[in-house]
Scaffold this motif. Structure first.
Motif, short mmCIF file in Angstrom:
data_model
loop_
_atom_site.label_atom_id
_atom_site.label_comp_id
_atom_site.label_asym_id
_atom_site.label_seq_id
_atom_site.Cartn_x
_atom_site.Cartn_y
_atom_site.Cartn_z
N HIS A 5 0.83 -1.19 0.00
CA HIS A 5 0.00 0.00 0.00
C HIS A 5 0.87 1.25 0.00
O HIS A 5 2.04 1.22 0.36
CB HIS A 5 -0.92 0.01 1.23
N SER A 6 0.31 2.38 -0.36
CA SER A 6 1.03 3.64 -0.34
C SER A 6 0.91 4.27 1.04
O SER A 6 0.00 3.93 1.80
CB SER A 6 0.44 4.59 -1.39
N PRO A 7 1.82 5.22 1.37
CA PRO A 7 1.74 5.87 2.68
C PRO A 7 0.43 6.61 2.92
O PRO A 7 0.04 6.83 4.06
CB PRO A 7 2.92 6.84 2.66
N SER A 8 -0.26 6.98 1.84
CA SER A 8 -1.50 7.73 1.99
C SER A 8 -2.73 6.83 2.16
O SER A 8 -3.84 7.33 2.34
CB SER A 8 -1.72 8.64 0.79
N THR A 9 -2.52 5.50 2.13
CA THR A 9 -3.64 4.57 2.32
C THR A 9 -4.26 4.75 3.69
O THR A 9 -3.55 4.85 4.69
CB THR A 9 -3.17 3.12 2.15
N ARG A 10 -5.58 4.78 3.76
CA ARG A 10 -6.25 4.98 5.03
C ARG A 10 -6.00 3.80 5.97
O ARG A 10 -6.05 2.63 5.57
CB ARG A 10 -7.76 5.13 4.82
N ALA A 11 -5.71 4.10 7.23
CA ALA A 11 -5.43 3.06 8.23
C ALA A 11 -6.72 2.49 8.79
O ALA A 11 -7.72 3.18 8.93
CB ALA A 11 -4.59 3.65 9.36
N ARG A 12 -6.68 1.18 9.11
CA ARG A 12 -7.79 0.51 9.76
C ARG A 12 -7.57 0.50 11.27
O ARG A 12 -6.45 0.74 11.74
CB ARG A 12 -7.92 -0.93 9.26
N ASP A 13 -8.63 0.19 12.00
CA ASP A 13 -8.46 0.03 13.45
C ASP A 13 -7.44 -1.07 13.75
O ASP A 13 -6.66 -0.96 14.70
CB ASP A 13 -9.80 -0.32 14.10
N ALA A 14 -7.42 -2.13 12.93
CA ALA A 14 -6.46 -3.22 13.15
C ALA A 14 -5.03 -2.73 12.94
O ALA A 14 -4.11 -3.17 13.64
CB ALA A 14 -6.76 -4.38 12.19
N ASP A 15 -4.81 -1.81 12.00
CA ASP A 15 -3.47 -1.26 11.78
C ASP A 15 -3.02 -0.43 12.97
O ASP A 15 -1.88 -0.53 13.43
CB ASP A 15 -3.45 -0.39 10.51
N ARG A 16 -3.95 0.39 13.47
CA ARG A 16 -3.61 1.20 14.64
C ARG A 16 -3.32 0.31 15.85
O ARG A 16 -2.40 0.57 16.64
CB ARG A 16 -4.74 2.18 14.95
N ALA A 17 -4.10 -0.77 16.01
CA ALA A 17 -3.89 -1.69 17.13
C ALA A 17 -2.52 -2.36 17.03
O ALA A 17 -1.82 -2.53 18.04
CB ALA A 17 -4.99 -2.75 17.16
N ALA A 18 -2.12 -2.73 15.82
CA ALA A 18 -0.83 -3.40 15.63
C ALA A 18 0.33 -2.47 16.00
O ALA A 18 1.30 -2.88 16.64
CB ALA A 18 -0.70 -3.87 14.18
N VAL A 19 0.23 -1.20 15.60
CA VAL A 19 1.30 -0.25 15.91
C VAL A 19 1.35 0.04 17.40
O VAL A 19 2.43 0.09 18.00
CB VAL A 19 1.11 1.05 15.09
N ARG A 20 0.19 0.18 18.03
CA ARG A 20 0.19 0.46 19.46
C ARG A 20 0.75 -0.73 20.24
O ARG A 20 1.41 -0.56 21.27
CB ARG A 20 -1.22 0.81 19.93
N ALA A 21 0.50 -1.94 19.75
CA ALA A 21 1.08 -3.11 20.40
C ALA A 21 2.60 -3.12 20.26
O ALA A 21 3.32 -3.49 21.19
CB ALA A 21 0.49 -4.39 19.80
#
Length: 275
Positions: A5-21
């Motif tokens: 995906h490109s950096p401008s792709t919209r993040a999902r809640d699952a993506d945010r959860a993975a980064v916070r983990a």
């Protein structure tokens, strides 16, 4: 994180959860300080794109257990990463408004809630380190242990503090300690720049800091939140005290003041609603 995906792709809640983990795991294994973890975690919860999330973990090493922590982030309201306990992703997504005050803009102080009752002495056997009594006890113990009240940085939590300071009489070496009534070194001395700025805890106005702590949840827009972390160090080339607020829904904010209690910045929580 970005992958195909490109950096401008919209993040999902699952993506945010993975980064916070990943941030939880990095804090647990010592890659991030408490203050860094708080700020990055808040930014991860508010991130809109994969590029924003990728910036938050680009400088981190892979941590064992991060993948499992990400699954827990997605499944339930709490995650345990080492000794770290953080709130899970919720439907409401936050962003922060930055209010600079250098000098404070007109009306900035009026936006703060300062509780006069916070000045009443707290007499408990082992006070929380994010209270007036706890800060005073820590300062006295620090002076007794090291002969001065100088630190490179100190992060206060309810039950412990994390301290970095120079080795006595050896300014090019530093040691980190964990404080729980006494000071336990976390590792052998490491190289330190001799011109590292230091904060003298003797300059800390604990009465003023206690007033900010008492009013911080209202000031940052998280009235049901609590202060579980105070960070003292250098920011914007001056000594500063950051007071962090969090509630059980994962809503966060913080304010930053000088050791004497002058407002530097106010980072309020703002809920933009569900996606």
């Amino acid at each position: 994180m970005i992958g195909r995906h490109s950096p401008s792709t919209r993040a999902r809640d699952a993506d945010r959860a993975a980064v916070r983990a990943r941030l939880d795991a990095a804090y647990a294994d010592g890659q991030l300080s408490g203050a860094e973890h708080e700020v990055r975690d808040a930014r991860a919860g508010a991130a809109d794109t994969l590029g924003e999330l990728d910036e938050l973990v680009a400088d981190l090493q892979a941590s064992p257990g991060a993948a499992a922590a990400a699954r827990v982030r997605a499944w339930g309201p709490w995650v345990f990463a080492g000794a770290v306990v953080t709130a899970a992703v919720v439907a409401g997504v936050a962003t922060f408004r930055w209010v600079r005050a250098d000098p404070p803009p007109a009306g900035a102080q009026q936006a703060l809630y300062l509780d006069p009752a916070a000045l009443r002495p707290v007499v408990v056997p082992t006070p929380s380190l994010v209270t007036r009594a706890g800060l005073e006890q820590y300062r006295a113990d620090h002076l007794a242990a090291f002969g001065n009240t100088l630190v490179d940085k100190v992060d206060f939590f309810e039950q412990h503090a994390s301290i970095t300071r120079s080795v006595p009489d050896v300014p090019d070496r530093m040691v980190s300690y964990t404080y729980r009534g006494g000071f336990d070194p976390d590792h052998a001395p490491r190289t330190r720049a001799v011109d590292t700025p230091v904060v003298d805890l003797a300059t800390l106005d604990v009465d003023e800091i206690a007033r900010y702590v008492a009013g911080a949840p209202q000031s940052v827009g998280v009235p049901d939140g609590t202060v579980g972390h105070i960070s003292v160090g250098f920011s914007y080339d001056q000594p500063s005290v950051r007071i962090f607020v969090r509630n059980t829904a994962g809503e966060t904010g913080f304010l930053e003041v000088t050791p004497q209690g002058e407002l530097i910045e106010l980072h309020r929580f703002e809920n933009r609603g569900t996606r």
